[in-house]
Design an enzyme around this catalytic site. Structure first.
Site, PDB file in Angstrom:
ATOM      1  N   GLU A 186     -13.819  -1.654  -2.168  1.00  0.00           N
ATOM      2  CA  GLU A 186     -14.110  -1.862  -0.737  1.00  0.00           C
ATOM      3  C   GLU A 186     -15.503  -1.340  -0.369  1.00  0.00           C
ATOM      4  O   GLU A 186     -15.863  -0.201  -0.684  1.00  0.00           O
ATOM      5  CB  GLU A 186     -13.031  -1.185   0.133  1.00  0.00           C
ATOM      6  CG  GLU A 186     -13.350  -1.311   1.618  1.00  0.00           C
ATOM      7  CD  GLU A 186     -12.177  -1.088   2.559  1.00  0.00           C
ATOM      8  OE1 GLU A 186     -11.032  -0.901   2.086  1.00  0.00           O
ATOM      9  OE2 GLU A 186     -12.416  -1.114   3.782  1.00  0.00           O
ATOM     10  N   ASP A 191       0.813  -1.215   0.000  1.00  0.00           N
ATOM     11  CA  ASP A 191       0.000   0.000   0.000  1.00  0.00           C
ATOM     12  C   ASP A 191       0.847   1.265   0.000  1.00  0.00           C
ATOM     13  O   ASP A 191       1.836   1.362   0.733  1.00  0.00           O
ATOM     14  CB  ASP A 191      -0.835   0.035   1.292  1.00  0.00           C
ATOM     15  CG  ASP A 191      -2.304  -0.201   1.031  1.00  0.00           C
ATOM     16  OD1 ASP A 191      -2.773   0.058  -0.099  1.00  0.00           O
ATOM     17  OD2 ASP A 191      -2.984  -0.657   1.970  1.00  0.00           O
TER      18      ASP A 191
HETATM   19  O1  KIV Z   1      -4.938  -1.858   4.113  1.00  0.00           O
HETATM   20  C1  KIV Z   1      -5.525  -2.911   3.844  1.00  0.00           C
HETATM   21  O2  KIV Z   1      -5.322  -3.955   4.446  1.00  0.00           O
HETATM   22  C2  KIV Z   1      -6.477  -2.887   2.758  1.00  0.00           C
HETATM   23  C3  KIV Z   1      -7.424  -4.033   2.686  1.00  0.00           C
HETATM   24  C4  KIV Z   1      -8.458  -3.874   3.711  1.00  0.00           C
HETATM   25  C5  KIV Z   1      -7.980  -4.219   1.341  1.00  0.00           C
HETATM   26  O3  KIV Z   1      -6.515  -1.977   1.991  1.00  0.00           O
END
Ligand code: KIV
Length: 271
Positions: free
Chosen positions: A188, A90
């Protein structure tokens, strides 16, 4: 049950092939070596080092405080512990506010962390950034629908795409994001009906979390499926330790249920 011992590592091509064959893609988050290794050997096609680590590892109330250094640290640990799963990391809050910052941070996640793809919570205002990353050969997963990094702006965690106007906007947004060069979409907390309509218009694989069954794959937060996240389990999640004796069995059971369309059901979906 799935066993990845003799399988080749998952690539973007594998994910596209799974979609074209109609086989569901099973994904989980992981943040450390031991769990990442278990998820990898259980056969999940995708491991996400999510910025959810801000909540489940760091104990923050939201994902907003997570820094790029935190993401690199955990991504590197996970990358060195897996052989099979495709690794997505991320981009945390404010790590992609303009093109050059986005390129620099995506580069760090890939070069220093070992990510194979970066995920960013995006909407129409990030199209130039998605295009820039895509033109630099950085694989991108665009996270739309409920975007937890925007919780303070959105005024809470709310199901998206419920009205026909919201659905139309979300579908248009997804199409523009695909056209800008994203390789995957993560949806989401979107009404199951809207997710189904959206998936008919989009050719890249779509991974859902709280987006109903009519998408190409499912992702959940590992600690939620192990029933160890503090607080109430989200509606869309399921505790797989119920009825399983080991963590490995619980992970394999989740993957099996995704593959055999037993998860998610209406109980885990939004109208
Ligand atoms: O940060 C995360 O774990 C996510 C998931 C909930 C898809 O974005």
């Amino acid at each position: 049950m799935y066993n990845n011992n003799e399988l080749k590592s998952v690539t973007l091509t594998t994910l596209r092939d799974l979609k074209s064959r109609g086989e569901k893609i099973a994904c989980l988050t992981a943040y450390d070596a031991t769990f990442a290794n278990l998820v990898d050997k259980s056969g999940a096609e995708i491991i996400l080092v999510g910025d959810s680590l801000g909540m489940v590892i760091q104990g923050n109330k939201t994902t907003v405080p997570v820094k790029i250094e935190d993401m690199i640290y955990h991504t590197k640990i996970v990358a060195s512990s897996i052989n099979y799963s495709f690794l997505i990391s991320d981009m945390p809050f404010m790590s992609f506010y303009n093109e050059s910052v986005a390129i620099d941070n995506a580069k760090r996640l890939m070069q220093d962390g070992g990510a194979q793809m970066v995920k960013l919570e995006g909407n129409n205002s990030q199209l130039n950034i998605i295009e820039k990353l895509a033109n630099s050969d950085i694989p991108i997963c665009a996270h739309i629908g409920l975007r937890p990094q925007s919780v303070n702006k959105m005024g809470g965690y709310k199901v998206q795409g419920k009205s026909s106007t919201e659905a139309k906007i979300l579908i248009q947004e997804a199409k523009k994001i695909e056209d800008s060069g994203a390789d995957l979409l993560l949806l989401e907390c979107v009404s199951a009906q809207t997710a189904m309509e959206l998936s008919k218009k989009i050719t890249i694989p779509i991974i859902g979390i709280g987006a109903g069954p009519e998408v190409d794959g499912q992702i959940l937060v590992l600690y939620d499926i192990l029933g160890i996240s503090p607080g109430k389990l989200p509606k869309f999640s399921k505790n797989y330790m119920d009825g399983n004796n080991t963590i490995e069995d619980a992970i394999k059971h989740y993957i099996h249920e995704v593959k055999t369309l037993k998860y998610p059901t209406d109980e885990h979906s939004f109208k």
